[in-house]
Design an enzyme around this catalytic site. Structure first.
Site, PDB file in Angstrom:
ATOM      1  N   LYS A  53       5.183 -13.978   5.972  1.00  0.00           N
ATOM      2  CA  LYS A  53       5.415 -15.009   4.739  1.00  0.00           C
ATOM      3  C   LYS A  53       6.883 -15.052   4.273  1.00  0.00           C
ATOM      4  O   LYS A  53       7.392 -14.984   3.327  1.00  0.00           O
ATOM      5  CB  LYS A  53       4.620 -14.555   3.288  1.00  0.00           C
ATOM      6  CG  LYS A  53       4.596 -15.851   2.437  1.00  0.00           C
ATOM      7  CD  LYS A  53       3.462 -16.713   2.846  1.00  0.00           C
ATOM      8  CE  LYS A  53       3.452 -18.012   1.759  1.00  0.00           C
ATOM      9  NZ  LYS A  53       2.510 -19.071   2.316  1.00  0.00           N
ATOM     10  N   ASP A  87      -4.620  -6.281   6.620  1.00  0.00           N
ATOM     11  CA  ASP A  87      -5.933  -5.889   6.185  1.00  0.00           C
ATOM     12  C   ASP A  87      -6.753  -7.374   6.088  1.00  0.00           C
ATOM     13  O   ASP A  87      -7.900  -7.343   6.532  1.00  0.00           O
ATOM     14  CB  ASP A  87      -5.783  -5.204   4.880  1.00  0.00           C
ATOM     15  CG  ASP A  87      -6.888  -4.665   4.086  1.00  0.00           C
ATOM     16  OD1 ASP A  87      -8.142  -4.693   4.873  1.00  0.00           O
ATOM     17  OD2 ASP A  87      -6.837  -4.260   3.064  1.00  0.00           O
ATOM     18  N   TYR A 128       0.541  -1.201  -0.004  1.00  0.00           N
ATOM     19  CA  TYR A 128      -0.228   0.032  -0.263  1.00  0.00           C
ATOM     20  C   TYR A 128       0.822   1.297   0.041  1.00  0.00           C
ATOM     21  O   TYR A 128       0.491   2.393   0.310  1.00  0.00           O
ATOM     22  CB  TYR A 128      -1.107   0.013   1.090  1.00  0.00           C
ATOM     23  CG  TYR A 128      -1.985  -1.324   1.239  1.00  0.00           C
ATOM     24  CD1 TYR A 128      -1.610  -2.394   0.690  1.00  0.00           C
ATOM     25  CD2 TYR A 128      -3.245  -0.956   1.630  1.00  0.00           C
ATOM     26  CE1 TYR A 128      -2.450  -3.601   1.040  1.00  0.00           C
ATOM     27  CE2 TYR A 128      -3.944  -1.958   1.885  1.00  0.00           C
ATOM     28  CZ  TYR A 128      -3.772  -2.978   1.344  1.00  0.00           C
ATOM     29  OH  TYR A 128      -4.541  -4.116   1.375  1.00  0.00           O
ATOM     30  N   ASP A 183     -10.168  -8.839   8.553  1.00  0.00           N
ATOM     31  CA  ASP A 183     -11.474  -9.268   8.265  1.00  0.00           C
ATOM     32  C   ASP A 183     -11.631 -10.910   8.437  1.00  0.00           C
ATOM     33  O   ASP A 183     -12.878 -11.300   9.142  1.00  0.00           O
ATOM     34  CB  ASP A 183     -11.643  -9.303   6.734  1.00  0.00           C
ATOM     35  CG  ASP A 183     -11.834  -7.531   6.248  1.00  0.00           C
ATOM     36  OD1 ASP A 183     -11.453  -6.951   6.927  1.00  0.00           O
ATOM     37  OD2 ASP A 183     -12.646  -7.550   5.371  1.00  0.00           O
TER      38      ASP A 183
HETATM   39 MG    MG Z   1     -10.077  -3.840   4.736  1.00  0.00          MG
END
Ligand code: MG
Ligand code: NAI
Length: 321
Positions: free
Chosen positions: A159, A214, A115, A218
């Site tokens: 990772k 992110d 990002y 969720d």
């Molecule tokens: Mg999100």
């Protein structure tokens, strides 16, 4: 005088933030709320989604209460959320997840990784760089360690078996944890996503880079009952912005059925951040009382509207006065 910028944004932001703002006003009627319009609706009206003047207003307040901004349908304006994070230096995204058997805090690095905005599209290929810096990793890890000091333990998600950037992230994060006297273990992000679902009790503070955070939040939202339940704080060295983890939810926007819990709990985080721990606890327990009393919005299987739920929380707050 304490001044709070209130950004409803788009979609259900316009439904849940007014509820949160009312709760805030009930708890701190002396605080000034400064409305700021940002996002798609603003862009449709004025041709701008966010400008330097808005940033000046946000920077002049003590904290920002934020709803959600809808991304531009065809890339007409760059991401408002990313621009805000950059302009206000909000490098940490703190996402607590509470639910049956789960009480964890995801600490998401908020400025780097995929990002960071280092990308290009060519006719036959596209490339987004996953930028991880030592300074960025050190500051987010220090913040995660400070949080862990008052809790149980730290897990670093990554990772590193595939990505060189993650080997670097893991190495720097481990060095900082040792320096801070925090015992940290680590896990591969894909396995971690499943394990957080199966054995949430094993996790306490989880440190992850931007996109993994992110996704993981969720996933973990499952334990709390869905996205309508998760609050977050975006923190930097100077500014702080509090927002639900969810977005503008165009699929249910305008129906008056969005769950305002995430926005209310984000407001509790804002109060806590500004030293109003008592008001923060009162707001959390008012939300808890209404939920356990059976009043729920449709995402939780209930029939309450956003407003009915909000009225019940505000009534609970007024009772406690
Ligand atoms: Mg999100
Ligand atoms: P979303 O979080 O808006 O919605 C995902 C699903 O969860 C939808 O089915 C929605 O109805 C449900 N949901 C979300 N919040 C809810 C609530 N409070 N009560 C009941 N149900 C709820 O994510 P989506 O659909 O991927 O994104 C929609 C827009 O929001 C996009 O333009 C996206 O870019 C933007 N977005 C903005 C964010 C921000 O401003 N910080 C964060 C995430 C997405």
């Amino acid at each position: 005088m304490t001044r709070i910028a209130v950004v409803e944004g788009d979609g259900i932001g316009r439904e849940v933030v007014p509820i949160a703002a009312r709760a805030l006003c009930t708890l701190r009627p002396d605080w000034v709320q400064v409305p700021v319009e940002l996002g798609l609706e603003r862009w449709r009206r004025t041709g701008t989604a966010l400008d330097e003047k808005d940033l000046e207003v946000l920077r002049s307040t003590d904290a920002v209460l934020f709803g959600a901004v809808q991304s531009a349908p065809n890339g007409e304006y760059p991401s408002v959320v990313l621009a805000l994070r950059r302009a206000l230096g909000l490098y940490a995204n703190i996402r607590p997840v509470r639910g049956k058997g789960a009480d964890l805090v995801i600490v998401r690095e908020n400025s780097e990784g995929l990002y960071a905005g280092r990308e290009r599209i060519e006719p036959d290929r596209a490339c987004t760089e996953r930028v991880i810096t030592r300074a960025g990793t050190e500051r987010i890890t220090r913040l995660a360690c400070r949080l862990t000091a008052g809790r149980r333990h730290l897990t670093i998600g990554h990772k590193a078996n595939v990505l060189a950037a993650d080997r670097f992230f893991l190495r720097v994060a481990r060095e900082v944890a040792i320096d801070e006297g925090i015992v940290a273990d680590d896990a591969l992000i894909d396995a971690l996503c499943l394990d957080v679902l199966r054995r949430p009790g094993r996790y306490d503070v989880v440190l992850v880079e931007n996109m993994f955070g992110d996704i993981l939040s969720d996933v973990a939202a499952f334990h709390a009952g869905g996205l309508g339940m998760l609050p977050s704080a975006n923190l930097g060295d100077r500014y702080a912005l509090f927002e639900p983890v969810h977005g503008s939810a165009p699929d249910i926007a305008g129906q008056g059925i969005a769950n305002p819990t995430a926005a209310l709990l984000s407001t509790a985080m804002l109060l806590d951040h500004l030293g109003e721990t008592d008001a923060a606890r009162r707001l959390q327990s008012a939300v808890g009382t209404v939920l356990s009393g059976g009043k729920r919005t449709p995402d939780l299987g209930g029939t309450a509207t956003t407003r009915q739920f909000g009225d019940a929380v505000v009534a609970e707050l007024e009772k406690g006065e």
